[in-house]
Design a protein around this motif. Sequence first.
Motif, short mmCIF file in Angstrom:
data_model
loop_
_atom_site.label_atom_id
_atom_site.label_comp_id
_atom_site.label_asym_id
_atom_site.label_seq_id
_atom_site.Cartn_x
_atom_site.Cartn_y
_atom_site.Cartn_z
N ARG A 32 0.82 -1.22 0.00
CA ARG A 32 0.00 0.00 0.00
C ARG A 32 0.85 1.27 0.00
O ARG A 32 0.31 2.37 -0.09
N GLY A 33 2.16 1.12 0.17
CA GLY A 33 3.02 2.29 0.20
C GLY A 33 2.89 3.11 1.46
O GLY A 33 3.06 4.33 1.45
N ILE A 34 2.59 2.45 2.59
CA ILE A 34 2.49 3.15 3.86
C ILE A 34 3.55 2.57 4.82
O ILE A 34 4.13 1.52 4.56
N LYS A 35 3.80 3.26 5.92
CA LYS A 35 4.81 2.80 6.86
C LYS A 35 4.22 1.80 7.85
O LYS A 35 2.99 1.64 7.94
N LEU A 36 5.09 1.15 8.60
CA LEU A 36 4.68 0.16 9.59
C LEU A 36 5.15 0.58 10.97
O LEU A 36 6.30 1.00 11.15
N HIS A 37 4.26 0.49 11.94
CA HIS A 37 4.60 0.81 13.32
C HIS A 37 4.39 -0.45 14.16
O HIS A 37 3.27 -0.98 14.24
N VAL A 38 5.46 -0.94 14.78
CA VAL A 38 5.43 -2.16 15.58
C VAL A 38 5.25 -1.79 17.05
O VAL A 38 6.00 -0.97 17.58
N VAL A 39 4.27 -2.40 17.71
CA VAL A 39 3.97 -2.04 19.10
C VAL A 39 3.91 -3.28 19.99
O VAL A 39 3.21 -4.25 19.67
N MET A 40 4.62 -3.23 21.07
CA MET A 40 4.49 -4.21 22.14
C MET A 40 3.73 -3.52 23.27
O MET A 40 4.24 -2.60 23.92
N ALA A 41 2.48 -3.93 23.48
CA ALA A 41 1.66 -3.34 24.54
C ALA A 41 1.64 -4.31 25.71
O ALA A 41 1.40 -5.51 25.54
N TYR A 42 1.89 -3.81 26.90
CA TYR A 42 1.90 -4.68 28.07
C TYR A 42 1.15 -4.02 29.21
O TYR A 42 0.97 -2.81 29.26
N SER A 43 0.69 -4.84 30.13
CA SER A 43 0.04 -4.32 31.33
C SER A 43 0.71 -4.94 32.55
O SER A 43 1.03 -6.13 32.55
N ILE A 44 0.91 -4.14 33.57
CA ILE A 44 1.54 -4.61 34.80
C ILE A 44 0.44 -5.11 35.74
O ILE A 44 -0.49 -4.37 36.05
N PRO A 45 0.50 -6.35 36.17
CA PRO A 45 -0.53 -6.88 37.09
C PRO A 45 -0.68 -5.99 38.31
O PRO A 45 0.32 -5.57 38.91
N GLU A 93 2.82 0.89 27.80
CA GLU A 93 2.19 0.31 28.98
C GLU A 93 0.72 0.70 29.05
O GLU A 93 0.36 1.84 28.82
N GLY A 94 -0.12 -0.26 29.37
CA GLY A 94 -1.55 0.00 29.50
C GLY A 94 -2.35 -1.20 29.07
O GLY A 94 -1.81 -2.22 28.63
N ASN A 95 -3.67 -1.09 29.17
CA ASN A 95 -4.55 -2.16 28.70
C ASN A 95 -4.37 -2.35 27.20
O ASN A 95 -4.63 -1.43 26.43
N PRO A 96 -3.90 -3.51 26.74
CA PRO A 96 -3.59 -3.68 25.32
C PRO A 96 -4.76 -3.38 24.40
O PRO A 96 -4.59 -2.71 23.37
N ALA A 97 -5.95 -3.85 24.75
CA ALA A 97 -7.11 -3.61 23.89
C ALA A 97 -7.37 -2.12 23.73
O ALA A 97 -7.57 -1.61 22.62
N GLN A 98 -7.37 -1.39 24.85
CA GLN A 98 -7.63 0.04 24.79
C GLN A 98 -6.53 0.80 24.06
O GLN A 98 -6.79 1.76 23.32
N LEU A 99 -5.30 0.36 24.21
CA LEU A 99 -4.19 1.02 23.53
C LEU A 99 -4.33 0.90 22.01
O LEU A 99 -4.17 1.88 21.28
N PHE A 100 -4.65 -0.30 21.53
CA PHE A 100 -4.77 -0.48 20.08
C PHE A 100 -6.01 0.22 19.53
O PHE A 100 -6.00 0.69 18.39
N ILE A 101 -7.05 0.31 20.33
CA ILE A 101 -8.22 1.08 19.89
C ILE A 101 -7.84 2.56 19.75
O ILE A 101 -8.25 3.24 18.80
N GLU A 102 -7.02 3.07 20.67
CA GLU A 102 -6.56 4.45 20.56
C GLU A 102 -5.66 4.63 19.33
O GLU A 102 -5.77 5.62 18.61
N TYR A 103 -4.78 3.66 19.09
CA TYR A 103 -3.95 3.72 17.88
C TYR A 103 -4.83 3.78 16.63
O TYR A 103 -4.49 4.44 15.64
N SER A 104 -5.96 3.08 16.67
CA SER A 104 -6.81 2.98 15.48
C SER A 104 -7.43 4.32 15.07
O SER A 104 -7.92 4.46 13.96
N ARG A 105 -7.40 5.30 15.97
CA ARG A 105 -7.96 6.61 15.62
C ARG A 105 -7.13 7.30 14.54
O ARG A 105 -7.65 8.10 13.77
#
Length: 301
Positions: A32-45, A93-105
């Motif tokens: 698609r000719g776009i860049k890639l951003h790699v994310v490791m999202a983690y949450s601390i118990p 760092e944070g809730n992985p699901a919420q972090l990726f939803i924020e990225y999706s904006r």
Amino acid sequence: MSTYQGAAVVGVDGSDVSKGAVAYAAKTAAGRGIKLHVVMAYSIPSTMFAEGMAPPQQLVDHFEKEAEPAVQEAMQIARDAAPELEITGAVAEGNPAQLFIEYSREAKMIVLGSRGLGALKGVVLGSVSAHVATNAFCPVIVTKADTVANINESGPVVVGVDGSDNSIRATEWAFSAAKARGTSVLAVHTWMDPEVQAAAAGVILSEDDLERLSGEQRTMLDDALGNLREQYPDVEVETLVTEDRATRVLVEKSRDAQLVVVGSHGRGTFTGMLLGSTSRSLLQASYCPVMVVRPQACSSE
């Protein structure tokens, strides 16, 4: 401007499943000719620090140090898959699901592995993929280890069409994906047996009624594809109209496909695809990656 605006964002968790997702995301972004951003999202118990308090910086530093090698490894996998691709990476760092939803904006698309068995404590990617697909602001592609390893790279992009506005957006993304991959589109429309529905309502349908209804279904599909055929004249299109369950047809067609694209919150056969058993069955049973397009998804171009 954020480092991931307009990018394909891929989540990693140190598992083999996520490594496959990274390679797939890299090739998709390059096409698609776009860049890639790699994310490791983690949450601390929460059990690791006092309730109501922020995690100690020492603990945050420990998790980030543990996660960084996995991010670097994922970025190298992406470089190997697409050498010319612009790649960035981050640990968050944070809730992985919420972090990726924020990225999706701001992202062009999110790519996540399903059923990842994270190699790092506190990093569980597979458990969030369905939740992100249900709530993201951009399309989400969910992959599995076998769907990436066994992709038919000469196969079509399959899209489920039901005539709804969101289905049209999904179809736009399917055509765009087919163009980027240099392949064709298989547009699938399923509908319930009209005789069964009529019998339930106490109505008897004639042969002429059945022929008319069948013609209406094909007309609906042709109308849904009309503008896109003109917009993408180089993309070959095949259509399939059948009386069957949507999931069963899409799963079967995914055997020889590169990607299956579906819209959420459609109507007709695909109603509730992301909220009910149909979506879960498709995400689990598809033989190739699945792209979910929500109503507010960004443009396919």
